[in-house]
Motif scaffolding. Structure first.
Motif, PDB file in Angstrom:
ATOM      1  N   LYS A  95      10.566  -7.656  14.519  1.00  0.00           N
ATOM      2  CA  LYS A  95       9.563  -7.676  13.455  1.00  0.00           C
ATOM      3  C   LYS A  95      10.081  -8.528  12.296  1.00  0.00           C
ATOM      4  O   LYS A  95      11.127  -8.236  11.722  1.00  0.00           O
ATOM      5  CB  LYS A  95       9.272  -6.249  12.981  1.00  0.00           C
ATOM      6  CG  LYS A  95       8.236  -6.163  11.889  1.00  0.00           C
ATOM      7  CD  LYS A  95       7.953  -4.723  11.513  1.00  0.00           C
ATOM      8  CE  LYS A  95       7.075  -4.705  10.292  1.00  0.00           C
ATOM      9  NZ  LYS A  95       6.021  -3.774  10.349  1.00  0.00           N
ATOM     10  N   THR A  96       9.334  -9.587  11.954  1.00  0.00           N
ATOM     11  CA  THR A  96       9.746 -10.476  10.870  1.00  0.00           C
ATOM     12  C   THR A  96       8.733 -10.519   9.728  1.00  0.00           C
ATOM     13  O   THR A  96       8.915 -11.276   8.774  1.00  0.00           O
ATOM     14  CB  THR A  96       9.988 -11.907  11.404  1.00  0.00           C
ATOM     15  OG1 THR A  96       8.775 -12.381  11.988  1.00  0.00           O
ATOM     16  CG2 THR A  96      11.124 -11.932  12.420  1.00  0.00           C
ATOM     17  N   PHE A 119      -4.293 -10.064   9.903  1.00  0.00           N
ATOM     18  CA  PHE A 119      -4.039  -9.899  11.331  1.00  0.00           C
ATOM     19  C   PHE A 119      -4.630 -11.045  12.150  1.00  0.00           C
ATOM     20  O   PHE A 119      -4.099 -11.400  13.196  1.00  0.00           O
ATOM     21  CB  PHE A 119      -4.593  -8.564  11.833  1.00  0.00           C
ATOM     22  CG  PHE A 119      -3.934  -7.354  11.201  1.00  0.00           C
ATOM     23  CD1 PHE A 119      -2.590  -7.354  10.872  1.00  0.00           C
ATOM     24  CD2 PHE A 119      -4.672  -6.207  10.941  1.00  0.00           C
ATOM     25  CE1 PHE A 119      -1.986  -6.248  10.300  1.00  0.00           C
ATOM     26  CE2 PHE A 119      -4.075  -5.082  10.373  1.00  0.00           C
ATOM     27  CZ  PHE A 119      -2.723  -5.116  10.050  1.00  0.00           C
ATOM     28  N   GLU A 120      -5.727 -11.614  11.683  1.00  0.00           N
ATOM     29  CA  GLU A 120      -6.328 -12.752  12.380  1.00  0.00           C
ATOM     30  C   GLU A 120      -5.519 -14.027  12.184  1.00  0.00           C
ATOM     31  O   GLU A 120      -5.568 -14.936  13.010  1.00  0.00           O
ATOM     32  CB  GLU A 120      -7.771 -12.966  11.900  1.00  0.00           C
ATOM     33  CG  GLU A 120      -8.708 -11.871  12.367  1.00  0.00           C
ATOM     34  CD  GLU A 120     -10.091 -11.930  11.729  1.00  0.00           C
ATOM     35  OE1 GLU A 120     -10.275 -12.677  10.729  1.00  0.00           O
ATOM     36  OE2 GLU A 120     -10.984 -11.213  12.223  1.00  0.00           O
ATOM     37  N   ALA A 131       0.778 -11.797  16.435  1.00  0.00           N
ATOM     38  CA  ALA A 131       1.168 -10.398  16.655  1.00  0.00           C
ATOM     39  C   ALA A 131       2.682 -10.226  16.766  1.00  0.00           C
ATOM     40  O   ALA A 131       3.233  -9.232  16.310  1.00  0.00           O
ATOM     41  CB  ALA A 131       0.480  -9.861  17.908  1.00  0.00           C
ATOM     42  N   GLU A 132       3.352 -11.189  17.380  1.00  0.00           N
ATOM     43  CA  GLU A 132       4.804 -11.079  17.589  1.00  0.00           C
ATOM     44  C   GLU A 132       5.555 -10.905  16.272  1.00  0.00           C
ATOM     45  O   GLU A 132       6.594 -10.259  16.229  1.00  0.00           O
ATOM     46  CB  GLU A 132       5.351 -12.327  18.300  1.00  0.00           C
ATOM     47  CG  GLU A 132       4.737 -12.609  19.649  1.00  0.00           C
ATOM     48  CD  GLU A 132       3.364 -13.295  19.574  1.00  0.00           C
ATOM     49  OE1 GLU A 132       3.170 -14.237  18.765  1.00  0.00           O
ATOM     50  OE2 GLU A 132       2.471 -12.863  20.319  1.00  0.00           O
ATOM     51  N   ASN A 178      -2.498  -7.448  20.709  1.00  0.00           N
ATOM     52  CA  ASN A 178      -3.247  -8.218  19.728  1.00  0.00           C
ATOM     53  C   ASN A 178      -4.621  -7.607  19.461  1.00  0.00           C
ATOM     54  O   ASN A 178      -5.586  -8.322  19.236  1.00  0.00           O
ATOM     55  CB  ASN A 178      -3.376  -9.677  20.194  1.00  0.00           C
ATOM     56  CG  ASN A 178      -3.707 -10.598  19.043  1.00  0.00           C
ATOM     57  OD1 ASN A 178      -3.474 -10.266  17.888  1.00  0.00           O
ATOM     58  ND2 ASN A 178      -4.263 -11.745  19.351  1.00  0.00           N
ATOM     59  N   ASN A 179      -4.707  -6.271  19.468  1.00  0.00           N
ATOM     60  CA  ASN A 179      -5.978  -5.600  19.238  1.00  0.00           C
ATOM     61  C   ASN A 179      -6.157  -5.355  17.737  1.00  0.00           C
ATOM     62  O   ASN A 179      -5.697  -4.353  17.185  1.00  0.00           O
ATOM     63  CB  ASN A 179      -6.049  -4.282  20.012  1.00  0.00           C
ATOM     64  CG  ASN A 179      -7.434  -3.690  19.968  1.00  0.00           C
ATOM     65  OD1 ASN A 179      -8.142  -3.792  18.969  1.00  0.00           O
ATOM     66  ND2 ASN A 179      -7.824  -3.063  21.065  1.00  0.00           N
ATOM     67  N   ILE A 180      -6.841  -6.288  17.095  1.00  0.00           N
ATOM     68  CA  ILE A 180      -7.000  -6.243  15.648  1.00  0.00           C
ATOM     69  C   ILE A 180      -7.732  -4.989  15.188  1.00  0.00           C
ATOM     70  O   ILE A 180      -7.394  -4.412  14.149  1.00  0.00           O
ATOM     71  CB  ILE A 180      -7.678  -7.533  15.147  1.00  0.00           C
ATOM     72  CG1 ILE A 180      -6.700  -8.702  15.354  1.00  0.00           C
ATOM     73  CG2 ILE A 180      -8.100  -7.418  13.692  1.00  0.00           C
ATOM     74  CD1 ILE A 180      -7.274 -10.074  15.118  1.00  0.00           C
ATOM     75  N   GLU A 181      -8.713  -4.524  15.975  1.00  0.00           N
ATOM     76  CA  GLU A 181      -9.457  -3.311  15.595  1.00  0.00           C
ATOM     77  C   GLU A 181      -8.520  -2.110  15.470  1.00  0.00           C
ATOM     78  O   GLU A 181      -8.622  -1.326  14.519  1.00  0.00           O
ATOM     79  CB  GLU A 181     -10.565  -3.012  16.611  1.00  0.00           C
ATOM     80  CG  GLU A 181     -11.655  -4.062  16.676  1.00  0.00           C
ATOM     81  CD  GLU A 181     -12.323  -4.325  15.333  1.00  0.00           C
ATOM     82  OE1 GLU A 181     -12.569  -3.363  14.575  1.00  0.00           O
ATOM     83  OE2 GLU A 181     -12.579  -5.509  15.036  1.00  0.00           O
TER      84      GLU A 181
END
Length: 115
Positions: free
Chosen positions: A20-21, A69-70, A74-75, A82-85
């Motif tokens: 996580k960065t 998020f868009e 995701a990485e 990558n489920n933004i909802e």
């Protein structure tokens, strides 16, 4: 300048491992004091018995978490999902939509300095 923040175990471990960065926060008055090259000392919850030091490499603000998020892969959040909802629903358990609308969101790109 050094800042102090707390993290639950899962994001703490993801930063510690280098997966996580980008840390996600509300762009509230406390976070508005952050600057690139500042450091953050993260303390692991619930026991507050472990700490990490990171350097801020970049700050990006967004009107909403969804827009963040868009925009960010995701990485960088330490996940491949990558489920933004689901992400938006999850972040709203920490920060209410009303607070998000009032303050906006902040992506803090970080580099691990010490564990």
């Amino acid at each position: 300048m050094e800042h102090k923040m707390k993290l639950y175990e899962e994001p703490f471990r993801a930063i510690q491992s280098g997966k996580k960065t980008v840390e996600i926060r509300l762009h509230d008055p406390k976070r508005r004091t952050l600057k690139e090259k500042d450091t953050i000392e993260f303390t692991k919850l619930p026991g507050e018995d472990e700490k990490l030091i990171v350097k801020i490499t970049k700050l990006c603000t967004y009107p909403t978490f969804r827009e963040m998020f868009e925009d960010i892969p995701a990485e960088k959040f330490g996940t491949v999902d990558n489920n933004i909802e689901i992400w938006v629903k999850s972040i709203h358990t920490l920060y209410s939509p009303a607070r998000e609308q009032e303050w906006g969101s902040l992506a803090i790109e970080i580099e691990l300095l010490s564990c």
